[in-house]
Design a protein around this motif. Structure first.
Motif, mmCIF file in Angstrom:
data_model
loop_
_atom_site.group_PDB
_atom_site.id
_atom_site.type_symbol
_atom_site.label_atom_id
_atom_site.label_comp_id
_atom_site.label_asym_id
_atom_site.label_seq_id
_atom_site.Cartn_x
_atom_site.Cartn_y
_atom_site.Cartn_z
ATOM 1 N N SER A 94 0.831 -1.204 0.000
ATOM 2 C CA SER A 94 0.000 0.000 0.000
ATOM 3 C C SER A 94 0.862 1.249 0.000
ATOM 4 O O SER A 94 0.565 2.234 -0.689
ATOM 5 C CB SER A 94 -0.928 0.003 1.223
ATOM 6 O OG SER A 94 -1.883 -1.030 1.156
ATOM 7 N N LEU A 95 1.941 1.230 0.779
ATOM 8 C CA LEU A 95 2.848 2.376 0.801
ATOM 9 C C LEU A 95 3.604 2.488 -0.519
ATOM 10 O O LEU A 95 3.817 3.594 -1.027
ATOM 11 C CB LEU A 95 3.832 2.245 1.966
ATOM 12 C CG LEU A 95 3.233 2.153 3.368
ATOM 13 C CD1 LEU A 95 4.343 2.140 4.414
ATOM 14 C CD2 LEU A 95 2.259 3.285 3.626
ATOM 15 N N ALA A 96 4.004 1.353 -1.065
ATOM 16 C CA ALA A 96 4.753 1.376 -2.326
ATOM 17 C C ALA A 96 3.927 1.980 -3.450
ATOM 18 O O ALA A 96 4.441 2.766 -4.254
ATOM 19 C CB ALA A 96 5.192 -0.044 -2.699
ATOM 20 N N PHE A 97 2.642 1.630 -3.513
ATOM 21 C CA PHE A 97 1.784 2.106 -4.605
ATOM 22 C C PHE A 97 0.921 3.292 -4.207
ATOM 23 O O PHE A 97 0.122 3.776 -4.995
ATOM 24 C CB PHE A 97 0.909 0.957 -5.109
ATOM 25 C CG PHE A 97 1.694 -0.145 -5.749
ATOM 26 C CD1 PHE A 97 2.268 0.030 -6.996
ATOM 27 C CD2 PHE A 97 1.893 -1.349 -5.097
ATOM 28 C CE1 PHE A 97 3.014 -0.974 -7.590
ATOM 29 C CE2 PHE A 97 2.633 -2.366 -5.681
ATOM 30 C CZ PHE A 97 3.198 -2.174 -6.932
ATOM 31 N N ARG A 98 1.063 3.735 -2.941
ATOM 32 C CA ARG A 98 0.336 4.903 -2.437
ATOM 33 C C ARG A 98 -1.179 4.741 -2.587
ATOM 34 O O ARG A 98 -1.892 5.692 -2.920
ATOM 35 C CB ARG A 98 0.809 6.172 -3.146
ATOM 36 C CG ARG A 98 2.268 6.529 -2.893
ATOM 37 C CD ARG A 98 2.671 7.787 -3.639
ATOM 38 N NE ARG A 98 3.972 8.268 -3.238
ATOM 39 C CZ ARG A 98 5.126 7.878 -3.764
ATOM 40 N NH1 ARG A 98 5.115 6.965 -4.729
ATOM 41 N NH2 ARG A 98 6.276 8.375 -3.346
ATOM 42 N N ALA A 99 -1.665 3.554 -2.329
ATOM 43 C CA ALA A 99 -3.094 3.252 -2.418
ATOM 44 C C ALA A 99 -3.358 1.980 -1.617
ATOM 45 O O ALA A 99 -2.460 1.142 -1.472
ATOM 46 C CB ALA A 99 -3.524 3.052 -3.872
ATOM 47 N N PRO A 100 -4.575 1.828 -1.085
ATOM 48 C CA PRO A 100 -4.843 0.643 -0.259
ATOM 49 C C PRO A 100 -4.824 -0.654 -1.061
ATOM 50 O O PRO A 100 -5.506 -0.778 -2.081
ATOM 51 C CB PRO A 100 -6.248 0.922 0.310
ATOM 52 C CG PRO A 100 -6.866 1.897 -0.646
ATOM 53 C CD PRO A 100 -5.736 2.743 -1.138
ATOM 54 N N ILE A 101 -4.023 -1.595 -0.612
ATOM 55 C CA ILE A 101 -3.950 -2.933 -1.203
ATOM 56 C C ILE A 101 -4.209 -3.922 -0.068
ATOM 57 O O ILE A 101 -3.556 -3.858 0.968
ATOM 58 C CB ILE A 101 -2.581 -3.176 -1.862
ATOM 59 C CG1 ILE A 101 -2.401 -2.202 -3.032
ATOM 60 C CG2 ILE A 101 -2.444 -4.614 -2.333
ATOM 61 C CD1 ILE A 101 -1.030 -2.227 -3.663
ATOM 62 N N ILE A 102 -5.167 -4.809 -0.260
ATOM 63 C CA ILE A 102 -5.665 -5.601 0.863
ATOM 64 C C ILE A 102 -5.521 -7.105 0.630
ATOM 65 O O ILE A 102 -5.584 -7.573 -0.502
ATOM 66 C CB ILE A 102 -7.151 -5.273 1.137
ATOM 67 C CG1 ILE A 102 -8.010 -5.586 -0.093
ATOM 68 C CG2 ILE A 102 -7.301 -3.817 1.564
ATOM 69 C CD1 ILE A 102 -9.507 -5.464 0.147
ATOM 70 N N PRO A 103 -5.323 -7.874 1.720
ATOM 71 C CA PRO A 103 -5.355 -9.333 1.607
ATOM 72 C C PRO A 103 -6.800 -9.819 1.529
ATOM 73 O O PRO A 103 -7.716 -9.164 2.050
ATOM 74 C CB PRO A 103 -4.689 -9.802 2.906
ATOM 75 C CG PRO A 103 -5.010 -8.717 3.893
ATOM 76 C CD PRO A 103 -5.029 -7.440 3.095
#
Length: 280
Positions: A94-103
């Motif tokens: 999420s930090l790398a792509f600056r957007a929420p990425i969820i399991p």
């Protein structure tokens, strides 16, 4: 309840939503991002044991974009621990792509599926991000530093607030949770809006003019946060803008702390703020 399925083999898949992975990418030894997404229909009808979780899994399968494949030659408990710790890697992404990425859910051969997200009702993200090479490179380079700062309760709490905010239904609730994370990282006491804006400008990179722009933007955004907390009416466009700003700011601050590899103290930030002098 979050759980990880670990079978008799030496690998576990944890599927995720939020970014499309075209090719396999090694994040760290035994941790690989892969476009492969295990699904029940492709796994001979394997299911989870409880009906609510099974229903959630069916929905999650429709939005699964990629997986993190976790491998450990010893399998068993060693693999289970490594897979459980890998849940935090979705926060790093999420930090790398600056957007929420969820399991979403996990899968292991011989064990089947298990839901890996506390929210059984997943809200699909507005768009699936295309991964940039530099974002993947930043994530891989930051794994060790990210693990180090996770030991700090303030960082860990702020990261959880960021992760959870995007699943709330109302923008005003999202704004309050995001700002709670920002305040926890940058300090809360007297003259809070000025101090948070000042610490943000110090912590984030930029030229003197860019830092001044950051300072002014954060102070303005904090005023919107105060309106939300105190129930002052704001139109939907203003709420959406305030939500986007708070989300972006929290990601920037979390990323900077990961880059530093440690949590700066409030005294350290105050010392930097007080060390400058005016010239004639």
């Amino acid at each position: 309840m979050v759980s990880i399925a670990v079978g008799t083999g030496g690998s576990v898949f944890i599927t995720g939503h939020g970014v499309a992975i075209a090719d396999e990418f090694e994040l760290s030894p035994g941790i690989t991002l892969t476009p492969e997404v295990p699904r029940q229909t492709a796994s001979f009808g394997s299911t989870v044991s409880q009906l609510p979780a099974h229903a959630a899994l069916l929905v999650m399968e429709t939005v699964a974009d990629f997986s993190i494949r976790i491998e450990h030659s010893d399998g068993g408990e060693a693999l289970a621990v490594k897979a459980w710790n890998a849940l935090w890697l979705f926060s790093l992404l999420s930090l790398a792509f600056r957007a929420p990425i969820i399991p979403l859910y996990s899968y292991a051969k011989g064990r089947g599926f298990a839901v890996a997200n506390r929210n059984l009702m997943i809200r699909p993200r507005p768009k699936v991000l295309e991964p940039a090479a530099e974002s993947l490179a930043w994530a891989a380079a930051s794994v060790g530093r990210f693990d180090a700062v996770l030991a700090d309760r303030r960082f860990r709490t702020a990261q959880r607030y960021y992760n959870n905010a995007h699943d709330l239904f109302d923008d005003d609730a999202k704004i309050m949770l995001l700002w709670a994370g920002i305040e926890g990282l940058l300090g809360v006491d007297a003259e809070i809006s000025r101090r948070i804006a000042l610490h943000a400008a110090i912590l984030l990179d930029g030229t003197p003019d860019e830092k001044m722009a950051t300072y002014q933007a954060v102070k303005k955004a904090y005023a919107a946060r105060s309106k939300v907390v105190h129930g002052v009416g704001m139109d939907q466009a203003a709420l959406s803008s305030a939500y986007d700003f708070a989300s972006g700011l929290l990601v920037k601050v979390l990323r900077k702390i990961v880059d530093l590899g440690r949590m700066p103290t409030m005294a350290e930030l105050d010392r930097v703020a007080a060390s400058g002098s005016l010239s004639s």
